[in-house]
Design an enzyme around this catalytic site. Sequence first.
Site, PDB file in Angstrom:
ATOM      1  N   LYS A 232       0.802  -1.209   0.000  1.00 41.81           N
ATOM      2  CA  LYS A 232       0.000   0.000   0.000  1.00 41.81           C
ATOM      3  C   LYS A 232       0.847   1.277   0.000  1.00 41.81           C
ATOM      4  O   LYS A 232       0.339   2.362  -0.272  1.00 41.81           O
ATOM      5  CB  LYS A 232      -0.962  -0.027   1.200  1.00 41.81           C
ATOM      6  CG  LYS A 232      -1.965  -1.195   1.135  1.00 41.81           C
ATOM      7  CD  LYS A 232      -2.659  -1.208  -0.174  1.00 41.81           C
ATOM      8  CE  LYS A 232      -3.830  -2.158  -0.375  1.00 41.81           C
ATOM      9  NZ  LYS A 232      -3.979  -3.362   0.322  1.00 41.81           N
ATOM     10  N   CYS A 275     -15.716  -7.717   1.990  1.00 44.41           N
ATOM     11  CA  CYS A 275     -16.849  -7.764   1.053  1.00 44.41           C
ATOM     12  C   CYS A 275     -16.711  -8.883   0.047  1.00 44.41           C
ATOM     13  O   CYS A 275     -17.342  -8.841  -1.011  1.00 44.41           O
ATOM     14  CB  CYS A 275     -16.948  -6.468   0.272  1.00 44.41           C
ATOM     15  SG  CYS A 275     -17.388  -5.095   1.259  1.00 44.41           S
ATOM     16  N   THR A 278     -11.369 -11.574  -1.755  1.00 44.30           N
ATOM     17  CA  THR A 278     -10.530 -12.769  -1.911  1.00 44.30           C
ATOM     18  C   THR A 278     -11.370 -13.959  -2.350  1.00 44.30           C
ATOM     19  O   THR A 278     -10.955 -14.722  -3.229  1.00 44.30           O
ATOM     20  CB  THR A 278      -9.767 -13.073  -0.609  1.00 44.30           C
ATOM     21  OG1 THR A 278      -9.060 -11.899  -0.253  1.00 44.30           O
ATOM     22  CG2 THR A 278      -8.789 -14.203  -0.790  1.00 44.30           C
ATOM     23  N   ALA A 389      -5.561 -11.162  11.320  1.00 42.55           N
ATOM     24  CA  ALA A 389      -4.410 -12.071  11.175  1.00 42.55           C
ATOM     25  C   ALA A 389      -4.334 -12.533   9.726  1.00 42.55           C
ATOM     26  O   ALA A 389      -5.355 -12.667   9.053  1.00 42.55           O
ATOM     27  CB  ALA A 389      -4.571 -13.267  12.098  1.00 42.55           C
TER      28      ALA A 389
HETATM   29  C1  SPV Z   1      -6.251  -4.169   2.745  1.00 38.73           C
HETATM   30  O1  SPV Z   1      -6.542  -3.824   3.886  1.00 38.73           O
HETATM   31  O2  SPV Z   1      -6.823  -3.722   1.745  1.00 38.73           O
HETATM   32  C2  SPV Z   1      -5.186  -5.161   2.534  1.00 38.73           C
HETATM   33  C3  SPV Z   1      -4.302  -5.481   3.642  1.00 38.73           C
HETATM   34  O3  SPV Z   1      -5.012  -5.635   1.440  1.00 38.73           O
HETATM   35  S1  SPV Z   1      -3.127  -4.236   3.902  1.00 38.73           S
HETATM   36  O4  SPV Z   1      -1.843  -4.758   3.473  1.00 38.73           O
HETATM   37  O5  SPV Z   1      -3.128  -3.945   5.292  1.00 38.73           O
HETATM   38  O6  SPV Z   1      -3.480  -3.081   3.108  1.00 38.73           O
HETATM   39 MN    MN Z   2      -6.008  -4.456  -0.087  1.00 40.09          MN
END
Ligand code: SPV
Ligand code: MN
Length: 626
Positions: A232, A275, A278, A389
């Site tokens: 991110k 939502c 995955t 987790a």
């Molecule tokens: C999300 O929260 O959209 C994720 C996990 O894919 S993170 O790496 O925390 O962004």
């Molecule tokens: Mn994500």
Amino acid sequence: MDAKASDFLKQRLGQEGFDKLAKIDNPDLHTFIAKYVEHCNPAKIFVCADTPEDVKYIRDAAITNAEEAKLATPGHTIHFDNFHDQARDKEHTVILVPKGVDLGPTIRTGDRDECLKEIHEIMKDIMKGKELYIRFFCLGPTNSIFSIPVIQLTDSAYVAHSEDLLYRRGYEEFIRQGQKAQFFKMVHSAGELDERKTSKNLDKRRIYIDLQNNTVYSSNTQYGGNTIGLKKLSMRLAINRGSKEGWLTEHMLVMGVHGPKNRVTYFTGAFPSLCGKTSTAMLDNETIVGDDIAYLRKKEGEVHAVNVEKGMFGIIQGINSKDDPIQWKALHTPGELIVSNVLVTQERGAHWIGKDGEIPPKGYNHSGEWHKGKKDEKGNEITVSHPNARFTLSLENLENLDKALHDPDGVAVGGMVYGGRDSDTWVPVEESFDWTHGIITKGASLESETTAATLGKAGVRKFNLMSNLDFLSIPVGEYIQKNLDFAKDLEKTPLIFSVNYFLKDKEGNFLNEKTDKKVWYKWMELRAHNDVGAIDTPTGRIPKYEDLKKLFKEVLDKDYSEEDYKKQFMVRVPESLAKIDRIKEVYQTKVKDTPKILFDVLEEQRKRLLEAQKKHGDYISPDKFA
Ligand code: SPV
Ligand code: MN
């Protein structure tokens, strides 16, 4: 390399490390590394040139440093984050902007000069006594128009190891691109660690994104969403870069949907957390290209998408043998895999919320020694695993991996899907009238209801355009305009759909089974080739009953009743009007420079709804539009 940087790096990296770096002909890279080696001041430095020995060095270091520990299944390890470092830290994730720049009220920004000063103070000597790992990666497939090289500096072997599972190795890509490389730069330190080897100084947890220098600083945190620089953190830099170069970075899965006669049509999909993103990417009998982030570019008149990643950092809660057979198998097969913040039993097995079988009475988890009924300092029960987790693995470990994962051209996109958790408004699947209508009434109108697993009250609708709200590094209005413009010179425009897996009746019962979504994707695949018709309603195009009846039989061996169809695809006028009001309000009050067309398109939709309401009432059966 200039002589000063060269002398310094030789001295700090040793001959071997220096030689690895010197193979890359890029003075900016050398200067950057020299600067942060000096500033963070590690005791030791390891340069990973992506050879099997180098990669193993990092994997082993994660164990030696006790950031990871071995589990019973060979190759599996467990990592813990600090009890209070279990998710993205939105408050301390800041886009740095020069004085006078305003990205609007939904984007957290900070004064660039002040924030750079602060983060450099926090990071001064932060790696003292620790080892620095220097790694090279590539976002998107290597040797491709999509490729973006990334340099990661981190003192966490867990972060460097996770990235190895999640991203394509990039040492050779850096050599290939040499001085041309427009690379992203990541500096991360977990900071001082406690006795459990988790970040101790959470009060100094910061994620600062400097668009001007394509650099992200992350300090005093380990949780992947805050630290894995290519996820991110790079995403915000890529949104900004793409906006200048005419391509898009989206919070989207990419999947192959398998149609008649071995036809594969690729779809992208954006869904806010919890939502079904995955589970959609992992749909039975379809193939996965990616489950989180996509780059979209135009190529020969079509939209092409790549998975920015090559691994999965997936939520482990709820994974069980019946609903998620492929992930279940991957989680029980020897091979490289990291689980985080789950319970480790005495036998060195892992347990999480929603796993098959009984919850073990005790073990070790994100809270330390754990037993059933253990409470946190506020008196709340600590669950067996944290709701956020995760497990980290390479997509190669999944049976349903699509063969196009590493294709440098990406995949041609037939459809784009937006989905949220919505109990009462959107029908289960609906096609937009055209690109503009789709971007505005689906993507830019995306909302999702909170669940018990998120903080705060359950059932509250949260606005989250394109499920990208947390990651925007350009003003929202500009982002929408870039999305609208993207389709301008296309020869073949992807269809845009909405889906809703969470529609309920008035009594609060879900109107669909989890498996029904398989049918929606088959229908969308047929639509992408104009193989079935549709019914125009005021909000978009919905399936005909006959087509769904046939698909339900073929795909699920289920008799789909007309009664179910009518309940599910009923146009809910009051709720649809209320949604328009809510979305309009957001764009009037929380967004600067909303493109005028957004309001026009919403008003046209309102008009169509009001006309239909006059004729047919508040709740309109789909056959009224057939
Ligand atoms: C999300 O929260 O959209 C994720 C996990 O894919 S993170 O790496 O925390 O962004
Ligand atoms: Mn994500």
